[in-house]
Write an enzyme that holds these catalytic residues in place. Structure first.
Site, PDB file in Angstrom:
ATOM      1  CD  GLU A  52       1.946  -5.633   5.655  1.00  0.00           C
ATOM      2  OE1 GLU A  52       2.805  -6.516   5.877  1.00  0.00           O
ATOM      3  OE2 GLU A  52       1.074  -5.739   4.774  1.00  0.00           O
ATOM      4  N   GLY A  77       0.670  -5.065   1.015  1.00  0.00           N
ATOM      5  CA  GLY A  77      -0.558  -5.144   0.224  1.00  0.00           C
ATOM      6  C   GLY A  77      -0.340  -5.784  -1.142  1.00  0.00           C
ATOM      7  CD  GLU A  85      -2.267  -7.668   3.135  1.00  0.00           C
ATOM      8  OE1 GLU A  85      -2.000  -6.490   2.808  1.00  0.00           O
ATOM      9  OE2 GLU A  85      -2.827  -7.948   4.209  1.00  0.00           O
ATOM     10  CB  ALA A 122      -0.890  -0.018   1.232  1.00  0.00           C
TER      11      ALA A 122
HETATM   12  C1  HXC Z   1       5.034   4.276  -1.601  1.00  0.00           C
HETATM   13  C2  HXC Z   1       6.980   3.294  -2.275  1.00  0.00           C
HETATM   14  C3  HXC Z   1       6.626   2.095  -1.637  1.00  0.00           C
HETATM   15  C4  HXC Z   1       5.364   2.039  -0.958  1.00  0.00           C
HETATM   16  C5  HXC Z   1       8.544   1.820  -2.551  1.00  0.00           C
HETATM   17  N1  HXC Z   1       8.178   3.077  -2.823  1.00  0.00           N
HETATM   18  N2  HXC Z   1       7.616   1.196  -1.832  1.00  0.00           N
HETATM   19  N3  HXC Z   1       6.192   4.378  -2.257  1.00  0.00           N
HETATM   20  N4  HXC Z   1       4.602   3.179  -0.949  1.00  0.00           N
HETATM   21  N5  HXC Z   1       4.917   0.946  -0.350  1.00  0.00           N
HETATM   22  C6  HXC Z   1       8.924   4.073  -3.572  1.00  0.00           C
HETATM   23  C7  HXC Z   1      10.134   4.580  -2.820  1.00  0.00           C
HETATM   24  O1  HXC Z   1       9.768   5.571  -1.884  1.00  0.00           O
HETATM   25  C8  HXC Z   1      10.981   5.128  -3.928  1.00  0.00           C
HETATM   26  O2  HXC Z   1      10.494   6.384  -4.315  1.00  0.00           O
HETATM   27  C9  HXC Z   1      10.710   4.166  -5.064  1.00  0.00           C
HETATM   28  O3  HXC Z   1       9.496   3.516  -4.751  1.00  0.00           O
HETATM   29  C10 HXC Z   1      11.786   3.105  -5.207  1.00  0.00           C
HETATM   30  O4  HXC Z   1      11.963   2.500  -3.949  1.00  0.00           O
HETATM   31  P1  HXC Z   1      13.397   2.323  -3.248  1.00  0.00           P
HETATM   32  O5  HXC Z   1      13.131   2.129  -1.795  1.00  0.00           O
HETATM   33  O6  HXC Z   1      14.313   3.436  -3.634  1.00  0.00           O
HETATM   34  O7  HXC Z   1      13.901   0.997  -3.933  1.00  0.00           O
HETATM   35  P2  HXC Z   1      14.816  -0.150  -3.305  1.00  0.00           P
HETATM   36  O8  HXC Z   1      15.965   0.442  -2.539  1.00  0.00           O
HETATM   37  O9  HXC Z   1      15.120  -1.088  -4.418  1.00  0.00           O
HETATM   38  O10 HXC Z   1      13.894  -0.882  -2.239  1.00  0.00           O
HETATM   39  C11 HXC Z   1      12.747  -1.557  -2.685  1.00  0.00           C
HETATM   40  C12 HXC Z   1      11.866  -1.933  -1.468  1.00  0.00           C
HETATM   41  C13 HXC Z   1      11.616  -0.698  -0.599  1.00  0.00           C
HETATM   42  C14 HXC Z   1      12.605  -3.019  -0.630  1.00  0.00           C
HETATM   43  C15 HXC Z   1      10.587  -2.548  -2.018  1.00  0.00           C
HETATM   44  O11 HXC Z   1      11.139   0.362  -1.461  1.00  0.00           O
HETATM   45  C16 HXC Z   1      10.587  -0.915   0.468  1.00  0.00           C
HETATM   46  O12 HXC Z   1      10.924  -1.482   1.526  1.00  0.00           O
HETATM   47  N6  HXC Z   1       9.353  -0.444   0.260  1.00  0.00           N
HETATM   48  C17 HXC Z   1       8.305  -0.540   1.254  1.00  0.00           C
HETATM   49  C18 HXC Z   1       7.760  -1.932   1.327  1.00  0.00           C
HETATM   50  C19 HXC Z   1       6.665  -2.037   2.397  1.00  0.00           C
HETATM   51  O13 HXC Z   1       6.925  -1.724   3.591  1.00  0.00           O
HETATM   52  N7  HXC Z   1       5.458  -2.460   2.019  1.00  0.00           N
HETATM   53  C20 HXC Z   1       4.359  -2.586   2.935  1.00  0.00           C
HETATM   54  C21 HXC Z   1       3.589  -1.296   2.931  1.00  0.00           C
HETATM   55  S1  HXC Z   1       2.288  -1.308   4.130  1.00  0.00           S
HETATM   56  P3  HXC Z   1      11.476   7.657  -4.475  1.00  0.00           P
HETATM   57  O14 HXC Z   1      10.542   8.783  -4.812  1.00  0.00           O
HETATM   58  O15 HXC Z   1      12.203   7.817  -3.189  1.00  0.00           O
HETATM   59  O16 HXC Z   1      12.389   7.253  -5.605  1.00  0.00           O
HETATM   60  C22 HXC Z   1       1.077  -2.194   3.400  1.00  0.00           C
HETATM   61  C23 HXC Z   1      -0.156  -2.352   4.237  1.00  0.00           C
HETATM   62  C24 HXC Z   1      -1.266  -2.949   3.443  1.00  0.00           C
HETATM   63  O17 HXC Z   1       1.171  -2.662   2.316  1.00  0.00           O
HETATM   64  C25 HXC Z   1      -2.525  -2.748   4.187  1.00  0.00           C
HETATM   65  C26 HXC Z   1      -3.728  -3.202   3.411  1.00  0.00           C
HETATM   66  C27 HXC Z   1      -3.982  -2.436   2.233  1.00  0.00           C
END
Ligand code: HXC
Length: 262
Positions: free
Chosen positions: A136, A113, A116, A69
């Protein structure tokens, strides 16, 4: 319809086609914001209503199916705003309403998400580059779209607890061994494999396809004895279809069946 966060295309050579939905917010690794989820819901509904579509494939990019998400969009919420708004678009539930098979073709990150969403599909075909996780807990939250429920059903309690509590990612091979994905293929073959699977399903009798989907999902909700009884009744019901007559006649006549989905 014009979409901004997804791409849609119709694929296939046979009379029933495959609707392909590509998640397309590359700069944010396909992070699932409300607009994307609303567009996904609309596209799924459109394919569901289209008689010419037998199967749906959801995919992302080489780098990410979806990294979860959208975190900045969630970051400002308080308990009250999350509670009142029902945080996350109601279109997260649309996949559960779709009666046609939906295949997730996953390459790269399928996190939070994104994992999911893949698990809400009927089966997952993974590229060898796929990485699954429910990170998460690192954000001080928990999954909110079924991760704590579907992951243990898919991979068992021990591995689900491990992934959910430590936030570690699972690669494609581990995901296949654990039963989270049905097959792993080289990235270059991912879409060919998913489309071939969809095409094989498209050639089957539509009523059989929809009933199998319904009954496999029932396996997660109903006691075995009840579900088996329902299966037996649907099995009987299919003897009232044109496709049963055609399928069995074709076998006896040593030819390929031509199903009319009726
Ligand atoms: C918004 C995101 C994002 C996310 C990545 N980006 N994941 N933006 N929401 N979930 C963006 C980054 O900010 C970045 O933007 C660009 O994508 C590239 O990501 P990087 O981090 O620079 O890439 P990398 O170093 O290769 O790392 C990849 C990654 C990391 C390991 C996937 O981005 C990451 O840990 N993302 C978050 C994953 C996460 O926690 N997901 C769960 C979310 S909570 P910029 O502008 O800086 O270039 C969830 C709850 C669901 O899903 C609830 C029900 C709906």
């Amino acid at each position: 319809m014009t979409y901004e966060c997804i791409l849609t295309a119709t694929q296939g050579a046979g009379p029933r086609k495959t609707g392909v939905i590509t998640l397309n917010r590359p700069k944010a690794l396909n992070a699932l914001n409300d607009q994307l989820m609303n567009e996904l819901g609309d596209a799924l509904h459109a394919y569901e209503a289209d008689e010419g579509i037998g199967c749906i494939v959801i995919t992302g990019s080489e780098r990410a199916f979806a990294a979860g998400a959208d975190i900045p969009a969630m970051a400002q919420h308080s308990f009250m705003s999350a509670f009142k708004s029902g945080l996350i678009s109601k279109n997260w539930e649309v996949l559960r309403e779709i009666r046609k098979p939906v295949i997730a073709a996953v390459a790269g990150f399928a996190l939070g998400g994104g994992c999911e969403l893949a698990m809400m599909c009927d089966f997952i075909i993974a590229a060898d580059t796929a990485k699954f996780g429910q990170p998460e807990i690192k954000l001080g939250i928990i999954p909110g779209a079924g991760g704590t429920q579907r992951l243990p059903r898919a991979v068992g309690k021990s591995k689900a607890m491990d992934m959910l509590l430590t936030a570690r990612m699972m690669n494609a091979d581990e995901a296949e061994r654990a039963g989270l994905v049905s097959r792993v293929v080289p990235f270059e073959k991912l879409m060919d494999e998913a489309l071939a699977a969809a095409e094989a399903i498209n050639a089957m009798s539509g009523p059989s396809v929809m009933l199998i989907k319904e009954l496999v999902n029932l396996a997660y909700q109903a006691p075995l004895s009840d579900a088996v009884a329902v299966e037996r009744r649907y099995f009987h019901a299919l003897f009232g279809t044109d496709d049963q007559r055609e399928g069995m006649a074709a076998f006896v006549e040593k030819r390929a069946p031509v199903f009319r989905h009726s």
